[in-house]
Design a protein around this motif. Structure first.
Motif, PDB file in Angstrom:
ATOM      1  N   PHE A 101       0.859  -1.186   0.000  1.00 36.23           N
ATOM      2  CA  PHE A 101       0.000   0.000   0.000  1.00 36.23           C
ATOM      3  C   PHE A 101       0.896   1.237   0.000  1.00 36.23           C
ATOM      4  CE2 PHE A 101      -2.409  -3.514   1.653  1.00 36.23           C
ATOM      5  CZ  PHE A 101      -3.616  -3.400   0.989  1.00 36.23           C
ATOM      6  N   LYS A 152       9.130   5.089  13.512  1.00 33.96           N
ATOM      7  CA  LYS A 152       8.079   5.261  12.500  1.00 33.96           C
ATOM      8  C   LYS A 152       8.327   6.506  11.666  1.00 33.96           C
ATOM      9  CE  LYS A 152       4.219   7.161  14.068  1.00 33.96           C
ATOM     10  NZ  LYS A 152       4.021   8.511  13.508  1.00 33.96           N
ATOM     11  N   GLY A 157       9.140   6.979   7.685  1.00 35.13           N
ATOM     12  CA  GLY A 157       8.354   7.905   6.855  1.00 35.13           C
ATOM     13  C   GLY A 157       9.254   8.797   6.016  1.00 35.13           C
ATOM     14  N   GLY A 189      -4.854  -3.093  10.501  1.00 36.78           N
ATOM     15  CA  GLY A 189      -4.868  -1.860   9.718  1.00 36.78           C
ATOM     16  C   GLY A 189      -3.697  -1.822   8.760  1.00 36.78           C
ATOM     17  N   ILE A 190      -3.585  -0.689   8.076  1.00 34.18           N
ATOM     18  CA  ILE A 190      -2.477  -0.522   7.130  1.00 34.18           C
ATOM     19  C   ILE A 190      -1.503   0.482   7.700  1.00 34.18           C
ATOM     20  CG2 ILE A 190      -1.827   0.360   4.858  1.00 34.18           C
ATOM     21  CD1 ILE A 190      -4.515  -0.820   3.850  1.00 34.18           C
ATOM     22  N   GLN A 206       2.450   1.933   7.082  1.00 32.59           N
ATOM     23  CA  GLN A 206       3.669   2.003   6.279  1.00 32.59           C
ATOM     24  C   GLN A 206       3.720   0.912   5.218  1.00 32.59           C
ATOM     25  OE1 GLN A 206       6.641   2.740   9.400  1.00 32.59           O
ATOM     26  NE2 GLN A 206       6.466   4.912   8.887  1.00 32.59           N
ATOM     27  N   PHE A 220      -0.580  -4.382   5.419  1.00 34.66           N
ATOM     28  CA  PHE A 220      -1.764  -4.709   6.225  1.00 34.66           C
ATOM     29  C   PHE A 220      -1.335  -5.673   7.319  1.00 34.66           C
ATOM     30  CE2 PHE A 220      -5.657  -7.293   6.984  1.00 34.66           C
ATOM     31  CZ  PHE A 220      -6.457  -6.275   7.482  1.00 34.66           C
ATOM     32  N   MET A 239      -1.562  -3.425  14.264  1.00 28.61           N
ATOM     33  CA  MET A 239      -0.941  -2.130  14.546  1.00 28.61           C
ATOM     34  C   MET A 239      -1.643  -1.480  15.727  1.00 28.61           C
ATOM     35  SD  MET A 239      -2.605   0.185  11.469  1.00 28.61           S
ATOM     36  CE  MET A 239      -2.004   1.764  12.073  1.00 28.61           C
ATOM     37  N   GLN A 286      -3.587   1.742  16.790  1.00 32.72           N
ATOM     38  CA  GLN A 286      -4.287   2.848  16.137  1.00 32.72           C
ATOM     39  C   GLN A 286      -5.494   3.246  16.975  1.00 32.72           C
ATOM     40  OE1 GLN A 286      -6.139   1.443  12.437  1.00 32.72           O
ATOM     41  NE2 GLN A 286      -6.242  -0.636  13.278  1.00 32.72           N
ATOM     42  N   ASP A 287      -5.979   4.478  16.723  1.00 29.77           N
ATOM     43  CA  ASP A 287      -7.194   4.901  17.421  1.00 29.77           C
ATOM     44  C   ASP A 287      -8.413   4.541  16.561  1.00 29.77           C
ATOM     45  OD1 ASP A 287      -7.576   6.855  15.465  1.00 29.77           O
ATOM     46  OD2 ASP A 287      -6.984   8.533  16.757  1.00 29.77           O
ATOM     47  N   ALA A 288      -9.608   4.943  17.014  1.00 20.14           N
ATOM     48  CA  ALA A 288     -10.840   4.551  16.336  1.00 20.14           C
ATOM     49  C   ALA A 288     -10.899   5.088  14.908  1.00 20.14           C
ATOM     50  CB  ALA A 288     -12.044   5.046  17.138  1.00 20.14           C
ATOM     51  N   TYR A 289     -10.160   6.155  14.618  1.00 19.14           N
ATOM     52  CA  TYR A 289     -10.171   6.737  13.279  1.00 19.14           C
ATOM     53  C   TYR A 289      -8.938   6.331  12.453  1.00 19.14           C
ATOM     54  CZ  TYR A 289     -14.238   9.468  14.538  1.00 19.14           C
ATOM     55  OH  TYR A 289     -15.505   9.844  14.906  1.00 19.14           O
ATOM     56  N   GLY A 290      -8.200   5.345  12.930  1.00 16.28           N
ATOM     57  CA  GLY A 290      -7.082   4.842  12.126  1.00 16.28           C
ATOM     58  C   GLY A 290      -5.803   5.648  12.246  1.00 16.28           C
ATOM     59  N   GLN A 291      -5.771   6.645  13.134  1.00 17.01           N
ATOM     60  CA  GLN A 291      -4.507   7.375  13.339  1.00 17.01           C
ATOM     61  C   GLN A 291      -3.564   6.475  14.137  1.00 17.01           C
ATOM     62  OE1 GLN A 291      -3.948  10.263  11.912  1.00 17.01           O
ATOM     63  NE2 GLN A 291      -5.986  11.116  11.544  1.00 17.01           N
ATOM     64  N   ILE A 292      -2.295   6.493  13.735  1.00 14.74           N
ATOM     65  CA  ILE A 292      -1.300   5.656  14.397  1.00 14.74           C
ATOM     66  C   ILE A 292      -1.049   6.191  15.808  1.00 14.74           C
ATOM     67  CG2 ILE A 292       1.091   4.827  14.292  1.00 14.74           C
ATOM     68  CD1 ILE A 292       0.926   5.253  11.221  1.00 14.74           C
TER      69      ILE A 292
END
Lengths: 400, 271
Positions: A12, A164, A168, A274-275, A277, A280, A283, A285-291
């Motif tokens: 991804f 991380k 990036g 989740g996805i 870096q 899949f 990981m 993450q919070d409820a909204y997919g933020q790392i």
């Protein structure tokens, strides 16, 4: 689908990188069984890195604690002091074959950065290393080593300023310099084909350990224990035993300030899918997919994701993943120094700590093999500070 | 015909390129975000690319990284992004709106739930920079039945063979990356760009929009002479960043208006 371990993995990434990933996969498939390439890697591993690394039986700890026999696979004794050089060397040779003149890499604990800077110096390749500013501050000796080896060390001030964020920035550099640059990823994470390539290049740990334990004991170990951040040392040693169902495989993640504290780095114990870096995988993450931010005393374990093959091995049940907190790791660090004369990296101390808990519960005939992925010279300041803090708390009567 | 298709068809008749403006929801703050987006639509943007802010945007340069982080820290999340679109639609904004965000924001929300709510809010499509077409099949299956366009990228590094497969999967328009790199303001456009667009043109009938590094009206004018749309993001964020809170809306209107007036299709001499 290609590049997946079950449902885990994939690539991804930005479209711009696809050509490089395809080229890398293609070249890797072409050279991995090539006799010349294998011989070249093997010769440098032997004469420069110092392989095979020993398998050390421990004597004093079992006599004190009782229980199973303990063996350490001594990746700390490689040149540069950690398993990271196995992959760095082979990937740099691969990059050279592809015709790349420049290598970028990320580093957390600095061990991968030092390994990459070393092989770039050996092979005459330009080297850029990205390192989170927080990590650089807590791993000063490795920062100096990388600079001395001629690497262009770039500190990353974005985000949490740890591994991380370094990955990036390395990826952004790669997107921008895609034509002449190879990204030498140091762990079994990221987009396909990296998890596969890194695992293959680290499998030498498991191959050697398997032969050595047979030589020493005439049989397989009952347990193999390794620490898991991104998971490259663990997958390297596990690969030697994946097809032996009687060998229990244990991956130890960083519980930081406590696995229930939300200040840890244990996606395989407390994470969700989740996805992250490019891959899949499990990981944090919070409820909204933020790392989420991670916490560990060991910079090499301070990572919110994990290699996709580990996620697969967790769900398939082949490997059991557990965690060890900062305090337990520090105590194991000190105990191994005092009792066996070996200074482990804080990362590897997590695996040692688990083995120290496990071994006394087992019978004397049983064998526990621990991957000592790196040496702890880089950790001296942090470990001593940490141990002094623990001692102070104990003086104050706080249960630690 | 989808809103996006209709927009490109109308612009073609007028011999104009599309001006596509990127802005993250919640930037510079949640109080003025919605009115800034409205100002962008009213000043001539043909399509709005609404950023769903992600704190680890791997395809973005420092300007958008910083803006997205600020928006996340302001409390912006996907629910708020959807609400913002609903409000814009309720207030009469009919400009096509696509969500631009990273895989994990959407995955964490649940693709099925997201597709349904996006359509209800009035979102027209998705641009996902870390979702290459080869990974996208499950996403296409969720989005397509709802009539949502999934817009794919083509890069200067995309092989001809691969491009042929990408264009088949895309809908709405194709996002052509001007240069190997991350988003961000650049001095000039690469010399290879017209040739790159020409090559894709041979392979697809979808409208072609160019993004990454499109920084001023001159760039927009040049891109509009050979492509169907120009995408501007970082340059607008810099305008917002430099503006005072009293003048920000006015400055945004002026900048977007200036860019839009450069989309009229005329032959451009490269200098």
């Amino acid at each position: 689908m290609n590049g997946f371990f079950g449902q885990f993995g994939g690539a991804f990434v930005a479209e711009t990188l696809i050509r490089n990933l395809e080229e890398l996969e293609h070249e890797y498939e072409r050279v991995k069984d090539d006799v010349n390439f294998r011989n070249e890697v093997a010769a440098i591993l032997k004469h420069f890195v110092g392989r095979p690394t020993p398998l050390t039986p421990l004597h004093r700890i079992p006599s004190k604690l009782g229980g199973a026999k303990l063996y350490l696979k001594r990746e700390d004794l490689t040149h540069t002091g950690a398993h990271k050089i196995n992959n760095a060397l082979a990937q740099a040779l691969l990059a050279k074959k592809i015709g790349k003149q420049r290598i970028v890499a990320e580093t957390g604990a600095g061990q991968h950065g030092v390994a990459v800077a070393t092989v770039c110096s050996l092979l005459g390749i330009e080297c850029v290393v990205y390192m989170g500013a927080v990590d650089a501050a807590r791993q000063a000796p490795n920062v100096q080593r990388m600079k001395l080896l001629g690497a262009d060390l770039r500190l990353v001030h974005a985000g949490q300023q740890t591994l991380k964020d370094a990955i990036g920035e390395a990826i952004r550099d790669w997107i921008t310099n895609v034509h002449d640059t190879h990204y030498l990823l140091g762990s079994a994470v990221g987009p396909h084909p990296f998890p596969k390539i890194v695992a293959d290049f680290q499998s030498i740990i498991g191959q050697e350990a398997r032969e050595q334990i047979f030589e020493a004991e005439g049989r397989l170990p009952d347990y193999v224990v390794a620490c898991v951040g991104g998971g490259s040392n663990a997958i390297g040693i596990f690969n030697g035993f994946l097809d032996d169902p009687e060998v229990k495989l244990i991956g130890v993640q960083a519980a930081g300030e406590g696995i229930e504290s939300n200040k840890h780095a244990a996606p395989l114990v407390k994470g969700s899918l989740g996805i992250v870096q490019g891959s899949f995988t499990y990981m944090l993450q919070d409820a909204y997919g933020q790392i989420l931010e991670t916490h560990s005393i060991a910079p090499g374990l301070d990572y919110p994701g994990v290699g996709p093959q580990h996620s697969f091995l967790k769900d398939s049940g082949r490997v059991e993943y557990t965690s060890i907190n900062d305090r337990e790791a520090l105590k194991a660090f000190e105990y191994l120094c005092r009792t066996e004369g070996i200074l482990p990296a804080l990362e590897s101390s997590h695996a040692v700590a688990y083995a120290l808990k496990l071994a006394p519960t087992l019978s004397e005939e049983m064998i526990v093999l621990v991957n000592l992925s790196g040496r702890g010279d880089k950790d001296m300041n942090q470990a001593i500070e940490g141990l002094e803090r623990l001692a102070q708390l104990e003086l104050e009567g706080v249960t630690v | 015909m989808s809103r996006i298709e209709k927009t490109f068809a109308q612009l073609r008749e007028k011999e104009e390129g599309a001006l596509i403006i990127y802005i993250p929801v919640g930037y510079p703050n949640l109080d003025i975000s919605e009115s800034l987006i409205r100002a962008i639509a009213e000043s001539g943007a043909d399509i709005i690319e609404l950023g769903v802010p992600y704190a680890d945007p791997l395809a973005d340069g420092p300007t958008i990284q910083e803006a997205c982080l600020q928006a996340v820290n302001n409390g912006t999340n996907l629910d708020i992004c959807l609400e913002t679109v609903s409000k814009l639609r309720a207030s009469g904004i009919d400009t096509p709106i696509v969500f631009m965000g990273y895989c994990n924001s959407f995955l964490a929300y649940g693709l099925e739930r997201l597709a349904a709510q996006a359509v209800e809010a009035g979102v027209d499509g998705f641009i996902i920079p870390d979702l290459p077409s080869t990974m996208a099949q499950p996403w296409v299956q969720k989005f397509e039945p709802h009539g949502l366009d999934l817009i794919f990228f083509l890069a200067p590094t995309t092989s001809e063979e691969r491009a042929a497969a990408v264009v088949k999967q895309g809908s709405g328009f194709l996002y052509c990356i001007s240069v190997a790199g991350v988003t961000g303001v650049r001095q000039s456009l690469p010399n290879e760009l017209p040739g790159f667009i020409h090559q894709i043109r041979q392979q697809s009938t979808l409208p072609l929009a160019v993004g990454f590094g499109i920084s001023n009206a001159q760039h927009v004018k040049e891109v509009s002479s050979y492509a169907d749309g120009a995408i501007v993001g970082s340059a607008l964020i810099q305008v917002i960043k430099q503006a005072s809170s009293e003048t920000v809306e006015q400055d945004v209107r002026a900048f977007v208006h200036q860019l839009k007036s450069a989309t009229r299709r005329v032959a451009v001499e490269r200098v």
